[in-house]
Scaffold this active site. Structure first.
Site, mmCIF file in Angstrom:
data_model
loop_
_atom_site.group_PDB
_atom_site.id
_atom_site.type_symbol
_atom_site.label_atom_id
_atom_site.label_comp_id
_atom_site.label_asym_id
_atom_site.label_seq_id
_atom_site.Cartn_x
_atom_site.Cartn_y
_atom_site.Cartn_z
ATOM 1 C CG ASP A 13 82.350 39.094 38.261
ATOM 2 O OD1 ASP A 13 82.549 40.087 37.557
ATOM 3 O OD2 ASP A 13 83.233 38.584 38.987
ATOM 4 C CE LYS A 16 77.593 45.086 39.666
ATOM 5 N NZ LYS A 16 78.271 43.821 40.007
ATOM 6 N N GLY A 40 83.953 44.995 34.623
ATOM 7 C CA GLY A 40 83.797 44.696 33.202
ATOM 8 C C GLY A 40 82.434 44.125 32.977
ATOM 9 C CG HIS A 41 79.251 45.934 32.377
ATOM 10 N ND1 HIS A 41 79.097 46.533 33.605
ATOM 11 C CD2 HIS A 41 79.409 46.904 31.487
ATOM 12 C CE1 HIS A 41 79.173 47.818 33.435
ATOM 13 N NE2 HIS A 41 79.347 48.081 32.181
ATOM 14 C CD GLN A 223 84.539 46.783 41.478
ATOM 15 O OE1 GLN A 223 84.251 47.813 42.055
ATOM 16 N NE2 GLN A 223 85.054 46.771 40.272
HETATM 17 P P1 IMP Z 1 90.997 45.636 42.754
HETATM 18 O O1 IMP Z 1 89.621 46.187 42.730
HETATM 19 O O2 IMP Z 1 91.611 45.483 41.388
HETATM 20 O O3 IMP Z 1 91.894 46.366 43.712
HETATM 21 O O4 IMP Z 1 90.910 44.127 43.319
HETATM 22 C C1 IMP Z 1 90.488 43.843 44.649
HETATM 23 C C2 IMP Z 1 89.633 42.576 44.682
HETATM 24 O O5 IMP Z 1 88.391 42.835 44.035
HETATM 25 C C3 IMP Z 1 90.239 41.377 43.950
HETATM 26 O O6 IMP Z 1 89.857 40.192 44.639
HETATM 27 C C4 IMP Z 1 89.559 41.418 42.583
HETATM 28 O O7 IMP Z 1 89.538 40.141 41.972
HETATM 29 C C5 IMP Z 1 88.181 41.876 42.983
HETATM 30 N N1 IMP Z 1 87.466 42.571 41.909
HETATM 31 C C6 IMP Z 1 87.672 43.822 41.446
HETATM 32 N N2 IMP Z 1 86.808 44.123 40.457
HETATM 33 C C7 IMP Z 1 86.014 43.047 40.307
HETATM 34 C C8 IMP Z 1 84.893 42.768 39.466
HETATM 35 O O8 IMP Z 1 84.437 43.578 38.652
HETATM 36 N N3 IMP Z 1 84.328 41.532 39.637
HETATM 37 C C9 IMP Z 1 84.781 40.639 40.540
HETATM 38 N N4 IMP Z 1 85.815 40.854 41.351
HETATM 39 C C10 IMP Z 1 86.433 42.058 41.240
#
Ligand code: IMP
Length: 451
Positions: A13, A16, A40-41, A223
């Site tokens: 977040d 990017k 998500g963006h 991420q």
């Molecule tokens: P997962 O990727 O859904 O398995 O989540 C694993 C961890 O990554 C969790 O703490 C999520 O909140 C975090 N996470 C996954 N995608 C994002 C993102 O796009 N932005 C911020 N945190 C993320």
């Protein structure tokens, strides 16, 4: 053959999407290299707002080929609904290419992600529950379904017939939730395949052909570094490699083809989900940053945790990504504060630590050692050059740059594309080769100074 990798230097977040938007004019393709619809963006194009989870943001530019690389895990239902949403809004979507080798997030992955999180209770990772971890686990276990498998119903039925009994047993017996019916799954997946067939390609070949033609490609990570499966605070991480190296494994380029690594970070820190966060702010300063910065997850709508800027993981992120330059986002959100703090090091069990200890237990005991900087009161959305910024904001940017060891080339003072200070004109942005050269020179002169 220029290739720019855009990588998040914090917990995701970092903005990017805006960086990609800023560079879009220069490139012919944007390649997403890992993650899935957990990302998500939000992209603002004039008056219009687009929310995307899977399709690279480059899709909004007619000259760009958006590519979903082999390292991404694809939920075909999300992909189809994004394609349909974009088409309905007049965006040409036939250019979208998806790797035949990208793995599919199946409905049982989503069910398992949710069931596992519920079972972990207070030890839950706080995942987005999009099935990301289970899909990557099956990929490593070699029982994954790949996008190309959706095109051959009979072979797919055979694979699912072998995989499904175990998935259903786990869901039903261990987690006490419903399983899935083989016929229904096959019908669903074959339908996805029919809908997406024209988008499937050998994306590594596409990437290499374009690189050979001398085109400039952008590789977009989702991420951020601190959520990296290997380099983040395990187990509170995602299940892929957002770091720049992930562009090689998940995007189809070799390390020597990467000419620029643009690290993206915010002027403060945020994190979604569980896990240690040494500089977390739980007071009204944090509340103010959340409100002004609209810090709510694009995918889950969750309120993000916020904290002061942390230079400890920044140094680490610059190193593991071999960052050649940095975009610093959302500095406008800090306007109005009396002072701004930067974490310089941690104190852990009475000892000072300067190097990011990825170990979640150590991080949970880390107490930040701060340096305080005077704040600035003026709104800065209208600033277009460093000299327009209040002196204290300039000092803050200089301090962050000094601590990172890489040059800050872009400073964002608002969400619009033109709310960006180009501190270094694009042709002067360091390449990976020149950044390594100057790092070596710096290390050499520091060694000489020590002697
Ligand atoms: P997962 O990727 O859904 O398995 O989540 C694993 C961890 O990554 C969790 O703490 C999520 O909140 C975090 N996470 C996954 N995608 C994002 C993102 O796009 N932005 C911020 N945190 C993320």
């Amino acid at each position: 053959m220029p290739a720019t990798v855009i990588v998040g230097l914090q917990w995701g977040d970092e903005g990017k999407g805006k960086t990609t938007d800023f560079l879009a004019e220069d490139v012919t393709a944007v390649v997403r290299y890992q993650g899935g619809d957990n990302a998500g963006h939000t992209i603002m194009l004039g008056e219009e707002v687009f929310k995307l989870h899977l399709v690279p943001s480059g899709v909004l530019y007619p000259h760009i080929t958006p590519i979903i690389g082999n390292g991404v895990v694809v939920n075909p239902a999300t992909l189809i609904s994004e394609i349909e949403m974009l088409s309905a809004r007049g965006i040409a979507t036939d250019r979208i290419r998806v790797s035949k080798h990208a793995h599919v997030i199946m409905p049982y992955h989503i069910a398992l992600d949710g069931a596992m999180e519920a079972r972990l209770a207070s030890a839950a990772v706080g995942t987005t529950r999009r099935g990301i971890g289970p899909a990557y686990a099956d990929r490593a276990w070699r029982i994954g379904i790949r996008m190309e498998d959706l095109l051959d119903g009979a072979a797919l039925r055979g694979k699912l017939a072998r995989i499904l009994p175990e998935k259903n047993a786990t869901l039903q017996r261990q987690h006490r939730v419903d399983g899935f019916d083989l016929d229904e799954l096959v019908a669903l997946a074959v339908g996805w395949g029919r809908r997406l067939e024209n988008h499937l390609a050998d994306t590594t070949q596409l990437v290499q052909e374009r690189m050979a033609r001398g085109e400039h490609l952008l590789f977009e990570g989702a991420q951020g570094t601190l959520l990296d499966l290997d380099h983040g605070s395990y187990p509170f991480v995602t299940s892929s490699n957002p770091i720049a190296g992930g562009a090689c494994t998940g995007g189809g380029i070799g390390p020597l083809q990467v000419t620029e690594v643009l690290g993206v970070m915010k002027a403060y820190a945020t994190r979604v989900g569980a896990g240690p966060f040494p500089t977390e702010l739980t007071d009204e300063i944090g509340e103010g940053i959340i409100d002004r910065g609209r810090e709510f997850g694009t995918t889950t709508g969750r309120r993000r945790r916020v904290g002061w800027f942390d230079a400890v993981p920044l140094r680490y992120a610059v190193a593991v990504n071999s960052v050649s330059s940095i975009m610093l986002n959302k500095i406008d959100i800090l306007s109005g504060l009396d002072e701004v703090l930067i974490c310089m090091a941690y104190e852990v069990d009475g000892k000072r630590i300067d190097w990011w200890p990825s170990d979640a237990d150590v991080l949970a005991r880390a107490k930040p050692i701060y340096e305080r900087f005077p704040g600035w009161k003026e709104p800065i959305h209208g600033c277009r050059s460093m000299s327009d910024l209040p002196e204290n904001a300039r000092r803050y940017v200089d301090a962050v740059e000094r601590l990172s060891g890489a040059q800050i080339c872009l400073v964002s003072v608002g969400p619009e594309r033109n709310q960006t200070i180009e501190r270094l004109p694009r042709l002067q942005r360091p390449t990976t080769a020149s950044a390594l050269g100057s790092a070596a020179t710096r290390a050499g002169s520091e060694a000489t100074a020590e002697r």
